[in-house]
Design a protein around this motif. Structure first.
Motif, PDB file in Angstrom:
ATOM      1  N   ALA A 137      23.044 103.309  45.478  1.00 23.27           N
ATOM      2  CA  ALA A 137      23.846 104.539  45.577  1.00 23.27           C
ATOM      3  C   ALA A 137      24.565 104.772  44.252  1.00 23.27           C
ATOM      4  CB  ALA A 137      24.853 104.443  46.700  1.00 23.27           C
ATOM      5  N   GLU A 138      24.902 106.032  44.007  1.00 19.60           N
ATOM      6  CA  GLU A 138      25.661 106.401  42.813  1.00 19.60           C
ATOM      7  C   GLU A 138      26.919 107.153  43.221  1.00 19.60           C
ATOM      8  OE1 GLU A 138      23.198 108.647  40.202  1.00 19.60           O
ATOM      9  OE2 GLU A 138      21.880 106.965  39.682  1.00 19.60           O
ATOM     10  N   ASP A 139      27.982 106.947  42.449  1.00 19.40           N
ATOM     11  CA  ASP A 139      29.269 107.638  42.671  1.00 19.40           C
ATOM     12  C   ASP A 139      29.745 107.479  44.114  1.00 19.40           C
ATOM     13  OD1 ASP A 139      29.401 108.572  40.033  1.00 19.40           O
ATOM     14  OD2 ASP A 139      28.113 110.272  40.514  1.00 19.40           O
ATOM     15  N   TYR A 140      29.611 106.262  44.626  1.00 20.20           N
ATOM     16  CA  TYR A 140      30.008 106.015  46.017  1.00 20.20           C
ATOM     17  C   TYR A 140      31.504 105.727  46.086  1.00 20.20           C
ATOM     18  CZ  TYR A 140      29.872 104.438  50.817  1.00 20.20           C
ATOM     19  OH  TYR A 140      30.088 104.322  52.170  1.00 20.20           O
ATOM     20  N   PRO A 141      32.281 106.504  46.855  1.00 26.35           N
ATOM     21  CA  PRO A 141      33.728 106.246  46.976  1.00 26.35           C
ATOM     22  C   PRO A 141      33.993 105.208  48.074  1.00 26.35           C
ATOM     23  CG  PRO A 141      33.163 108.285  48.109  1.00 26.35           C
ATOM     24  CD  PRO A 141      31.874 107.728  47.564  1.00 26.35           C
ATOM     25  N   LEU A 142      34.509 104.053  47.705  1.00 27.63           N
ATOM     26  CA  LEU A 142      34.749 102.974  48.653  1.00 27.63           C
ATOM     27  C   LEU A 142      36.232 102.610  48.655  1.00 27.63           C
ATOM     28  CD1 LEU A 142      33.773 100.711  50.552  1.00 27.63           C
ATOM     29  CD2 LEU A 142      33.343  99.320  48.508  1.00 27.63           C
ATOM     30  N   VAL A 143      36.862 102.693  49.821  1.00 33.64           N
ATOM     31  CA  VAL A 143      38.268 102.301  49.944  1.00 33.64           C
ATOM     32  C   VAL A 143      38.325 100.807  50.249  1.00 33.64           C
ATOM     33  CG1 VAL A 143      40.425 102.615  51.218  1.00 33.64           C
ATOM     34  CG2 VAL A 143      38.952 104.589  50.750  1.00 33.64           C
ATOM     35  N   LEU A 144      38.942 100.048  49.350  1.00 37.24           N
ATOM     36  CA  LEU A 144      39.022  98.603  49.524  1.00 37.24           C
ATOM     37  C   LEU A 144      39.934  98.260  50.701  1.00 37.24           C
ATOM     38  CD1 LEU A 144      39.318  97.477  45.777  1.00 37.24           C
ATOM     39  CD2 LEU A 144      37.268  97.832  47.173  1.00 37.24           C
ATOM     40  N   GLY A 145      39.429  97.376  51.550  1.00 39.25           N
ATOM     41  CA  GLY A 145      40.183  97.013  52.745  1.00 39.25           C
ATOM     42  C   GLY A 145      39.822  97.833  53.961  1.00 39.25           C
ATOM     43  N   SER A 146      38.895  98.776  53.792  1.00 41.72           N
ATOM     44  CA  SER A 146      38.494  99.625  54.928  1.00 41.72           C
ATOM     45  C   SER A 146      37.486  98.933  55.838  1.00 41.72           C
ATOM     46  CB  SER A 146      37.886 100.939  54.409  1.00 41.72           C
ATOM     47  OG  SER A 146      36.681 100.676  53.687  1.00 41.72           O
ATOM     48  N   ASN A 147      36.903  97.812  55.339  1.00 38.22           N
ATOM     49  CA  ASN A 147      35.886  97.063  56.104  1.00 38.22           C
ATOM     50  C   ASN A 147      34.703  97.931  56.503  1.00 38.22           C
ATOM     51  OD1 ASN A 147      37.424  94.635  56.114  1.00 38.22           O
ATOM     52  ND2 ASN A 147      38.683  95.463  57.763  1.00 38.22           N
ATOM     53  N   SER A 148      34.369  98.862  55.620  1.00 39.00           N
ATOM     54  CA  SER A 148      33.240  99.747  55.914  1.00 39.00           C
ATOM     55  C   SER A 148      31.929  99.214  55.341  1.00 39.00           C
ATOM     56  CB  SER A 148      33.507 101.151  55.365  1.00 39.00           C
ATOM     57  OG  SER A 148      33.772 101.108  53.979  1.00 39.00           O
ATOM     58  N   PHE A 149      32.025  98.167  54.483  1.00 41.20           N
ATOM     59  CA  PHE A 149      30.823  97.571  53.907  1.00 41.20           C
ATOM     60  C   PHE A 149      30.581  96.194  54.520  1.00 41.20           C
ATOM     61  CE2 PHE A 149      29.072  99.434  49.744  1.00 41.20           C
ATOM     62  CZ  PHE A 149      29.112 100.712  50.263  1.00 41.20           C
ATOM     63  N   ILE A 150      29.526  95.529  54.056  1.00 44.70           N
ATOM     64  CA  ILE A 150      29.183  94.191  54.535  1.00 44.70           C
ATOM     65  C   ILE A 150      30.375  93.258  54.321  1.00 44.70           C
ATOM     66  CG2 ILE A 150      27.506  92.308  54.290  1.00 44.70           C
ATOM     67  CD1 ILE A 150      25.804  94.466  52.717  1.00 44.70           C
ATOM     68  N   PRO A 151      30.655  92.373  55.291  1.00 47.14           N
ATOM     69  CA  PRO A 151      31.779  91.450  55.130  1.00 47.14           C
ATOM     70  C   PRO A 151      31.710  90.693  53.802  1.00 47.14           C
ATOM     71  CG  PRO A 151      30.925  91.303  57.355  1.00 47.14           C
ATOM     72  CD  PRO A 151      29.996  92.213  56.604  1.00 47.14           C
ATOM     73  N   GLY A 152      32.822  90.681  53.097  1.00 45.83           N
ATOM     74  CA  GLY A 152      32.897  89.976  51.813  1.00 45.83           C
ATOM     75  C   GLY A 152      32.648  90.859  50.606  1.00 45.83           C
TER      76      GLY A 152
ATOM     77  N   LYS B 242      28.768  91.563  39.755  1.00 44.86           N
ATOM     78  CA  LYS B 242      27.736  91.190  40.720  1.00 44.86           C
ATOM     79  C   LYS B 242      28.435  90.700  41.985  1.00 44.86           C
ATOM     80  CE  LYS B 242      23.779  90.064  37.799  1.00 44.86           C
ATOM     81  NZ  LYS B 242      22.768  89.018  37.432  1.00 44.86           N
ATOM     82  N   VAL B 243      28.153  91.387  43.058  1.00 42.30           N
ATOM     83  CA  VAL B 243      28.763  91.046  44.348  1.00 42.30           C
ATOM     84  C   VAL B 243      27.715  90.337  45.199  1.00 42.30           C
ATOM     85  CG1 VAL B 243      29.784  91.958  46.456  1.00 42.30           C
ATOM     86  CG2 VAL B 243      30.381  92.971  44.245  1.00 42.30           C
ATOM     87  N   GLU B 244      28.027  89.104  45.604  1.00 39.25           N
ATOM     88  CA  GLU B 244      27.093  88.316  46.406  1.00 39.25           C
ATOM     89  C   GLU B 244      27.587  88.248  47.854  1.00 39.25           C
ATOM     90  OE1 GLU B 244      26.542  84.547  44.593  1.00 39.25           O
ATOM     91  OE2 GLU B 244      25.893  85.384  42.660  1.00 39.25           O
ATOM     92  N   VAL B 245      26.734  88.657  48.761  1.00 42.13           N
ATOM     93  CA  VAL B 245      27.104  88.685  50.181  1.00 42.13           C
ATOM     94  C   VAL B 245      25.936  88.193  51.030  1.00 42.13           C
ATOM     95  CG1 VAL B 245      28.745  90.587  49.950  1.00 42.13           C
ATOM     96  CG2 VAL B 245      26.338  91.089  50.418  1.00 42.13           C
ATOM     97  N   THR B 246      26.217  87.963  52.303  1.00 43.93           N
ATOM     98  CA  THR B 246      25.164  87.616  53.276  1.00 43.93           C
ATOM     99  C   THR B 246      25.233  88.615  54.421  1.00 43.93           C
ATOM    100  OG1 THR B 246      25.306  85.254  52.742  1.00 43.93           O
ATOM    101  CG2 THR B 246      24.283  85.852  54.842  1.00 43.93           C
ATOM    102  N   PHE B 247      24.108  89.237  54.710  1.00 46.40           N
ATOM    103  CA  PHE B 247      24.079  90.189  55.824  1.00 46.40           C
ATOM    104  C   PHE B 247      24.310  89.450  57.148  1.00 46.40           C
ATOM    105  CE2 PHE B 247      21.721  92.651  52.664  1.00 46.40           C
ATOM    106  CZ  PHE B 247      22.224  93.930  52.875  1.00 46.40           C
ATOM    107  N   PRO B 248      25.063  90.049  58.062  1.00 48.91           N
ATOM    108  CA  PRO B 248      25.278  89.403  59.375  1.00 48.91           C
ATOM    109  C   PRO B 248      23.958  89.224  60.123  1.00 48.91           C
ATOM    110  CG  PRO B 248      26.814  91.241  59.039  1.00 48.91           C
ATOM    111  CD  PRO B 248      25.805  91.319  57.940  1.00 48.91           C
ATOM    112  N   GLU B 249      23.919  88.192  60.969  1.00 48.61           N
ATOM    113  CA  GLU B 249      22.716  87.946  61.776  1.00 48.61           C
ATOM    114  C   GLU B 249      22.415  89.132  62.690  1.00 48.61           C
ATOM    115  OE1 GLU B 249      20.614  85.582  61.590  1.00 48.61           O
ATOM    116  OE2 GLU B 249      21.643  84.143  60.293  1.00 48.61           O
TER     117      GLU B 249
END
Length: 444
Positions: free
Chosen positions: A187-202, A217-224
């Motif tokens: 995605a480009e120019d994506y507005p993300l509010v930190l603390g909103s928990n709208s993205f993958i955990p972490g 570089k953000v490293e995460v693990t998708f939930p099961e």
């Protein structure tokens, strides 16, 4: 047809119902005579098939219908004559059912728990306080402030400022799993509010402290349980470019904000908020008064309770509380849950009050209208956006769900009926006192 009593202990009842072979045969004959004019058979004109042939071809099936009708009729006659109302569906068993043969009498054993005689209550002996809370200026201002914060804008922070929780970061990102970029991960120019928990955990936590122009570089693990099966449980790397860091700015409290919420000006918006707050206070106050009423009713009447209803209610209470304490367990794949004495005591109160309110409502001809049911279904359907029609169809085909929706409406109408005859005194309090009264409900 004979009905003989075999058990009468407390609320427990037992009977044998005997339907003679002659009575069954007469019912079968009656059904054949009724159907004969419409039956066609090869070699005979419509309505002219001999009775003997009809009996041979249709007799066995009609015998089953005749049995059921005879037993149902005997049960109805018994309840009409005795005045008994079973607490739950009667247990009905046919004696020697597997060995029964045509030409024999049919003997059925019926057992049930009768609903008890419920004493009438004197509503005028009930005294209640109706809590009245006005929406003061401070409460309206607080609600306005919250409204402004929810309608907040974001403005660029100074260059070089680190992003904090609550800030909005505008980012470009590309996600990959095992080095391969995956569909939907860019995605480009994506507005993300930190603390909103709208993205993958972490994900959001790793952007706290980032600055505009920085690459991370953000490293995460998708939930099961992630919706896309090919990504569920996988580790991923998101290459992020932070293009802007913005701080939240509450909207100004002015006429422009009011118009966004459908009001003519700020004064009109304040009026709407005051009305909404007072409606909320009224609803909370009603819950407090209803509990006070139920407590008084519980102390006013005593009568025997059907053990089966208490047992079922105690089991339901125990099961519900167990799941609240073990939210990680889904479904019913667990050991049996034994109700405690506390569960049984609560079950007795619920059953007693339920039977009492049902009896008051029955005698007062309290009913739930079609319009009230439709409104209840609409309210529930809103919890399933996009599936409202399916929910309506589900309710139409599910009598148990209809009863679940009807029961609380009926109960509230009976409560209103009793309150109308009680001695009610308006008592003005502030919202903090109301809050304490509501919190006290959960402690009982």
């Amino acid at each position: 047809m004979q009905v003989n009593e075999t058990l009468n202990e407390g609320l427990k009842r037992g009977y044998t119902i005997t339907v003679t072979a002659a009575e069954l045969d007469a019912k079968v004959q009656e059904k054949l005579v009724e159907a004969q004019p419409e039956i066609e058979m090869k070699g005979f004109r419509k309505g002219k098939v001999p009775m003997a042939m009809l009996r041979k071809q249709f007799g066995p099936r009609l015998m089953g219908d005749a049995m059921q009708e005879a037993i149902d009729g005997a049960m109805k006659s018994h309840f009409d004559a005795s005045g008994d109302r079973p607490a739950m569906q009667p247990d009905v068993k046919m004696v020697g059912g597997e060995n029964w043969q045509e030409g024999q009498d049919v003997v059925v054993e019926m057992s049930y728990e009768a609903l008890p005689e419920i004493p009438e209550i004197d509503a005028s002996a009930v005294t209640l306080d109706r809590l009245v809370v006005k929406a003061d200026e401070a409460a309206v201002d607080e609600a306005l402030k919250n409204l402004a914060e929810s309608a907040q804008n974001f403005e660029d922070r100074k260059k070089g400022t680190k992003a904090k929780d609550g800030d909005q970061v505008v980012i470009d990102f590309k996600g990959s799993v095992d080095g391969d970029y995956f569909e939907g991960g860019t995605a480009e120019d994506y507005p993300l509010v930190l603390g909103s928990n709208s993205f993958i955990p972490g994900f959001e936590e790793q952007l706290v402290g980032a600055k505009a122009g920085e690459e991370k570089k953000v490293e995460v693990t998708f939930p099961e349980s992630y919706g896309a099966a090919h990504l569920a449980g996988k580790s991923a790397v998101f290459e992020c470019t932070v293009k802007a860091v913005k701080e939240p700015k509450p909207a100004e409290l002015n006429d422009e904000l009011a118009k966004k919420y459908g009001a003519e000006d700020l004064a009109a918006l304040k009026g709407q908020i005051a009305e909404r707050l007072e409606a909320e206070y009224q609803g909370a106050a009603r819950a407090v008064m209803k509990r006070a009423l139920l407590d008084q009713l519980d102390g006013m009447v005593k009568f025997d309770l059907p053990p089966s209803l208490v047992e079922a209610e105690a089991g339901q209470i125990a099961h519900q509380l167990w799941h609240e304490e073990n939210p990680e367990v889904e479904g019913h794949n667990h050991d049996a849950i034994e109700p405690t004495e506390e569960h049984k005591t609560l079950a007795e109160r619920r059953v007693r009050l339920g039977l009492l309110l049902a009896e008051v409502g029955r005698k007062a001809d309290v009913t739930v209208t079609d319009q009230e049911m439709t409104q209840a279904v609409l309210t529930q359907a809103r919890q399933y956006p996009g599936q409202e029609r399916q929910f309506f169809e589900f309710v139409q085909k599910n009598p148990q769900m209809q009863q679940q929706l009807r029961a609380p409406i009926f109960e509230d109408k009976v409560v209103d009926f009793i309150v109308a005859g009680a001695k009610v005194t308006d008592k003005e309090i502030d919202k903090d006192e109301l809050q304490k009264a509501i919190e006290a409900l959960d402690e009982i």
